[in-house]
Design an enzyme around this catalytic site. Structure first.
Site, PDB file in Angstrom:
ATOM      1  N   ASN A  96       0.799  -1.228   0.000  1.00  0.00           N
ATOM      2  CA  ASN A  96       0.000   0.000   0.000  1.00  0.00           C
ATOM      3  C   ASN A  96       0.831   1.277   0.000  1.00  0.00           C
ATOM      4  O   ASN A  96       0.292   2.360  -0.232  1.00  0.00           O
ATOM      5  CB  ASN A  96      -0.914   0.042   1.230  1.00  0.00           C
ATOM      6  CG  ASN A  96      -1.978  -1.036   1.205  1.00  0.00           C
ATOM      7  OD1 ASN A  96      -2.212  -1.660   0.183  1.00  0.00           O
ATOM      8  ND2 ASN A  96      -2.618  -1.263   2.335  1.00  0.00           N
ATOM      9  N   ASP A 114      -0.358  -5.431   4.918  1.00  0.00           N
ATOM     10  CA  ASP A 114      -1.030  -5.853   3.688  1.00  0.00           C
ATOM     11  C   ASP A 114      -2.546  -5.832   3.835  1.00  0.00           C
ATOM     12  O   ASP A 114      -3.257  -6.573   3.170  1.00  0.00           O
ATOM     13  CB  ASP A 114      -0.557  -7.250   3.265  1.00  0.00           C
ATOM     14  CG  ASP A 114      -0.749  -8.295   4.352  1.00  0.00           C
ATOM     15  OD1 ASP A 114      -1.182  -7.928   5.464  1.00  0.00           O
ATOM     16  OD2 ASP A 114      -0.463  -9.482   4.093  1.00  0.00           O
ATOM     17  N   LYS A 115      -3.022  -4.939   4.710  1.00  0.00           N
ATOM     18  CA  LYS A 115      -4.464  -4.798   4.895  1.00  0.00           C
ATOM     19  C   LYS A 115      -5.012  -3.696   3.977  1.00  0.00           C
ATOM     20  O   LYS A 115      -4.317  -3.209   3.097  1.00  0.00           O
ATOM     21  CB  LYS A 115      -4.775  -4.511   6.362  1.00  0.00           C
ATOM     22  CG  LYS A 115      -4.338  -5.633   7.306  1.00  0.00           C
ATOM     23  CD  LYS A 115      -4.976  -6.960   6.944  1.00  0.00           C
ATOM     24  CE  LYS A 115      -4.770  -8.040   8.002  1.00  0.00           C
ATOM     25  NZ  LYS A 115      -3.383  -8.444   8.186  1.00  0.00           N
ATOM     26  N   VAL A 116      -6.251  -3.288   4.190  1.00  0.00           N
ATOM     27  CA  VAL A 116      -6.912  -2.336   3.287  1.00  0.00           C
ATOM     28  C   VAL A 116      -6.183  -0.997   3.283  1.00  0.00           C
ATOM     29  O   VAL A 116      -5.918  -0.403   2.237  1.00  0.00           O
ATOM     30  CB  VAL A 116      -8.387  -2.146   3.685  1.00  0.00           C
ATOM     31  CG1 VAL A 116      -9.091  -1.216   2.702  1.00  0.00           C
ATOM     32  CG2 VAL A 116      -9.102  -3.494   3.743  1.00  0.00           C
TER      33      VAL A 116
END
Length: 416
Positions: free
Chosen positions: A12, A184-186
């Site tokens: 992200n 590695d989340k939203v």
């Protein structure tokens, strides 16, 4: 030099996030500034409406641990959760001496309401509902079961921030919800978590419990700030070199060996043990990173949906088992049921492309499923799926050309 296609390596972080992390690293007065955390909490709560309150901790598992503690989970209490989940979920139950009750999954990789209804009993004190890959669980059926049995529902929105069930935001359907800001989340602040609820009494109890916590160590905070900075250097060099010996991989190895980079899951957690850093407060430094990412939420999720549409169009074939389209899904990863998933994963890795392998087994990562209270045979659908779900990346730094490269790679691998 270009970034590799890598689903789990700081996916992200954009240029402004790297610059911001560097600025904060040299602004130590902001590292533990509670005002930064309060600003994040206020903006996060505002996403869900004026009746919601939010407060931050240092990870999603810290958030779940506090929720379970406040609702009174202790010796022998059952907590229902689905198979195909992260080890952080059953660990949070086990750390309070509770007992995980594993529920099988349906065709959406989420909790099967029928199996839930058959397995819960008077010993079941809570139900944790996960929205796997950003795909909403069947909340209508699950909530009916929970209401009938008078069991509180905890929404696990670690993979689904911004997603919807019908016209309602995920996180607003259960009694209380938690989110993760893992790497590695939203959205990501490397580590971080948030709890939201609208029950004032429950909120005050949780807030008092959170305020008793310490902050993580100074070194831990520096580790997290270094993460986007170091990956800003590592990723452009990741495939530069000869074969497996590349500059980026060498830098990554050295950074990990020196302890400059933390791992997403601690080695103790894979054994069911509790690292000292959980639960702790969310430092101001990481709150600043999270807030910057939060303001990109719509952009990130719209991008994920665009990439998912490419996969839907190009992988439309009897060879690939895809999910149904639903406008409420955010597609944090795009899952494909594929008998050759492991072969494709390894083939892609050999080409310098890192696809995702959630969920290699019914609980990941763990050294032995018995350590997290899982009995083999209890969730046959999940066991059949485990290891056969290919995760395709949709992350913000992935472009449409990259998505087409992945499609061609999958098709060529099937023909080998």
């Amino acid at each position: 030099m270009t970034r590799p296609i890598a689903i789990s390596l700081s996916p992200n972080a954009e240029k402004d996030d790297v610059t911001l992390a560097l600025k904060i690293l040299f602004s130590p007065r902001r590292w533990f500034d509670i005002r930064q955390t309060e600003k994040l909490e206020d903006e996060f709560a505002a996403l869900f409406g004026s009746s919601y309150k939010a407060f931050a901790v240092n990870s999603g598992r810290s958030a779940l641990y506090l929720i379970l503690k406040i609702i009174g989970i202790n010796d022998g209490d059952e907590v229902a959760l689905q198979a195909l989940t992260c080890v952080a979920v059953p660990n949070s139950i086990l750390w309070l001496k509770g007992r995980p009750l594993y529920i099988d999954v349906d065709n959406s990789f989420n909790m099967d309401p029928k199996d839930l209804n058959e397995k819960i009993s008077e010993r079941t004190k809570a139900i944790i509902v996960q929205h796997t890959f950003g795909i909403p669980a069947d909340m209508e059926k699950i909530l009916k079961i929970a209401e009938k049995r008078k069991i509180p529902v905890i929404e696990d929105c670690a993979l689904s921030l911004g997603g919807k069930y019908g016209n309602k935001l995920l996180g607003t359907l259960g009694d209380i919800s938690f989110f993760s800001f893992g790497r590695d989340k939203v959205i990501s602040s490397v580590f971080g978590g948030m709890i939201i609820c609208k029950n004032k009494k429950l909120y005050m109890e949780l807030l008092r419990e959170r305020d008793k916590l310490d902050y993580p160590s100074l070194f831990w905070v520096i580790q997290q700030l270094l993460h986007p900075i170091l990956f800003g250097i590592i990723l452009p060099l990741y495939n530069l070199g000869y074969g497996k010996l590349t500059i980026g991989k060498i830098l990554l190895y050295i950074s990990q060996r020196l302890g400059l980079l933390s791992k997403a899951v601690f080695p103790q957690e894979e054994l069911g043990q509790k690292p000292k850093v959980f639960p702790t407060k969310l430092p101001g430094a990481l709150s600043v990173l999270a807030l910057t990412q939060l303001r990109k939420l719509d952009k990130f999720n719209n991008h994920r949906k665009e990439i998912a549409n490419i996969y839907f169009q190009k992988l439309k074939s009897p060879n690939y088992k895809l999910q149904n389209k639903n406008k409420g899904i955010i597609w944090i990863r795009f899952p494909v049921i594929e008998d050759k998933a492991k072969k494709i994963y390894e083939y892609a890795k050999g080409k310098g492309i890192l696809l995702g392998d959630w969920y290699k087994q019914v609980v990941v990562p763990v050294k032995n499923l018995q350590l997290v209270g899982y009995d083999f045979g209890s969730c046959p659908k999940a066991e059949k799926l485990a290891g056969n779900i290919l995760n395709l990346p949709t992350y913000p730094n992935l472009n449409k050309k990259d998505a087409m490269t992945i499609v061609q790679l999958i098709k060529s691998c099937r023909n080998l």
